[in-house]
Scaffold this motif. Structure first.
Motif, PDB file in Angstrom:
ATOM      1  N   UNK A  88      49.683  71.002  22.839  1.00  0.00           N
ATOM      2  CA  UNK A  88      50.432  71.444  24.065  1.00  0.00           C
ATOM      3  C   UNK A  88      51.364  72.705  24.008  1.00  0.00           C
ATOM      4  N   UNK A  89      51.619  73.355  22.870  1.00  0.00           N
ATOM      5  CA  UNK A  89      52.539  74.405  22.584  1.00  0.00           C
ATOM      6  C   UNK A  89      51.578  75.623  22.323  1.00  0.00           C
ATOM      7  N   UNK A  90      50.192  75.475  22.351  1.00  0.00           N
ATOM      8  CA  UNK A  90      49.486  76.520  22.069  1.00  0.00           C
ATOM      9  C   UNK A  90      48.706  77.158  23.053  1.00  0.00           C
ATOM     10  N   UNK A  91      48.960  78.620  23.329  1.00  0.00           N
ATOM     11  CA  UNK A  91      48.034  79.047  24.353  1.00  0.00           C
ATOM     12  C   UNK A  91      47.084  80.103  23.745  1.00  0.00           C
ATOM     13  N   UNK A  92      45.940  79.705  24.155  1.00  0.00           N
ATOM     14  CA  UNK A  92      44.880  80.690  23.555  1.00  0.00           C
ATOM     15  C   UNK A  92      44.579  81.691  24.621  1.00  0.00           C
ATOM     16  N   UNK A  93      44.191  83.000  24.422  1.00  0.00           N
ATOM     17  CA  UNK A  93      43.692  83.698  25.380  1.00  0.00           C
ATOM     18  C   UNK A  93      43.194  85.184  24.650  1.00  0.00           C
ATOM     19  N   UNK A  94      42.611  85.809  25.371  1.00  0.00           N
ATOM     20  CA  UNK A  94      41.974  87.195  25.097  1.00  0.00           C
ATOM     21  C   UNK A  94      42.758  88.183  24.802  1.00  0.00           C
ATOM     22  N   UNK A  95      42.743  88.859  23.681  1.00  0.00           N
ATOM     23  CA  UNK A  95      43.522  89.899  23.781  1.00  0.00           C
ATOM     24  C   UNK A  95      42.763  90.699  22.614  1.00  0.00           C
ATOM     25  N   UNK A  96      42.764  92.216  22.737  1.00  0.00           N
ATOM     26  CA  UNK A  96      41.981  92.895  22.011  1.00  0.00           C
ATOM     27  C   UNK A  96      43.224  93.968  21.294  1.00  0.00           C
ATOM     28  N   UNK A  97      43.352  93.709  19.821  1.00  0.00           N
ATOM     29  CA  UNK A  97      44.074  94.586  19.181  1.00  0.00           C
ATOM     30  C   UNK A  97      44.071  96.166  19.220  1.00  0.00           C
ATOM     31  N   UNK A  98      42.913  96.316  19.518  1.00  0.00           N
ATOM     32  CA  UNK A  98      42.691  97.840  19.404  1.00  0.00           C
ATOM     33  C   UNK A  98      42.829  98.606  20.680  1.00  0.00           C
TER      34      UNK A  98
END
Ligand SMILES: C[S@@+](CC[C@H](N)C(=O)[O-])C[C@H]1O[C@@H](n2cnc3c(N)ncnc32)[C@H](O)[C@@H]1O
Length: 289
Positions: A191-201
């Motif tokens: 419930x407290x985890x939010x997964x999303x797309x993020x590119x470190x570069x």
């Protein structure tokens, strides 16, 4: 040009094609691991030349998804490096416990094994309800698996072994529902985890994180990209925040830093603004690329 030189040039063209068509920038990834992955891919798909991949990349989006999975190496494990999780439990968590609310960024989370390991640890230390975990990756297939939180039962004994060695005291199975040949993480740990797309570069920093985990990710980057990513983490951490890298990852080449101190040498934990007794300062005065 000999064959090795031709292959080297073909790889550069493949990387340019991926960047032009999809915007993913693998240009600053280490060539040794890219070369290995690309060799594996062409043999898997029975492709004669590396440059044959270019047409497929340009015209076949579905193929590109598969290629991304192979290139980004989304392998993970529960309580990977138990010694690291032990230091997290006994040294880092007591500090985090003094804060009213904890913000965590888990960068390069792959299929979620490490994120759920952290969630279990936070729950055992009565910190989960005060925590928000932002778990990111560039690989959407891996993120989808992470959101589902379903793992093969065949790996459970190895997960449990790691958990025990990291100082786990409960029965690991208490955190899962077992169904046929799979284990499914309990919904209350999601419930407290939010997964999303993020590119470190290429994507932005986060704000005021107390803890950042980015383990076994920058090992695939060249020094230019490593510097850029460390700068991103530095910007994203609050004063006193912790940065955890993989145990084989070294940023010693960056030398003394504006604000990050080596806090636990073996486990590669850094702390912003506050040195440990044996802390060393590292220079992350980064040139933007
Ligand atoms: C070897 S896995 C590490 C997973 C996990 N942190 C662990 O140590 O078990 C590396 C992950 O980094 C992700 N990755 C690679 N390049 C990335 C980038 N530019 N931005 C975000 N994630 C990236 C990959 O998709 C992959 O899931």
């Amino acid at each position: 040009m000999n064959n090795a030189e031709i292959e080297k040039a073909e790889i550069e063209l493949v990387l340019q094609a991926i960047k032009a068509r999809y915007g993913w920038n693998f240009i600053h990834y280490k060539r040794s691991s890219l070369h290995r992955s690309i060799r594996r891919i062409i043999s898997k798909y029975n492709i004669e030349h590396i440059s044959d991949l270019i047409t497929m990349i340009m015209w076949n989006e579905e193929f590109m998804n598969t290629l991304l999975c192979d290139l980004s190496i989304p392998v993970s494990d529960m309580f990977r490096d138990p010694d690291f999780f032990s230091v997290l439990r006994y040294d880092v968590i007591p500090v985090l416990k003094t804060y009213p609310f904890i913000k965590i960024w888990h960068a390069g989370c792959a299929s979620g094994e490490e994120v759920y390991s952290l969630a279990i640890l936070l729950a055992e230390e009565n910190l989960y309800d005060r925590s928000r975990i932002y778990a990111t990756d560039i690989n959407n297939n891996a993120l989808e698996k992470a959101r589902e939180g379903i793992f093969p039962m065949s790996k459970f004994s190895s997960y449990e072994n790691n958990y025990r060695h990291s100082g786990g005291k409960e029965k690991l199975l208490n955190y899962f529902i077992s169904k046929y040949d799979a284990i499914i993480i309990n919904a209350n740990l999601k419930k407290n985890i939010f997964f999303f797309d993020h590119n470190l570069s290429s994507d932005q920093s986060f704000a005021e994180m107390n803890l950042i985990l980015c383990r076994n990710v920058i090992i695939y980057f060249d020094q230019t990209l490593q510097k850029k990513v460390i700068n991103l983490f530095d910007e994203s951490l609050c004063y006193g925040g912790f940065l955890c890298l993989g145990m084989k990852e070294s940023i010693d080449f960056l030398k003394a830093s504006r604000d990050l101190y080596l806090w636990k040498k073996k486990e590669k934990i850094y702390r912003k603004g506050i040195p440990d007794v044996q802390g060393e300062k590292h220079d992350f005065t980064i040139q933007q690329t």
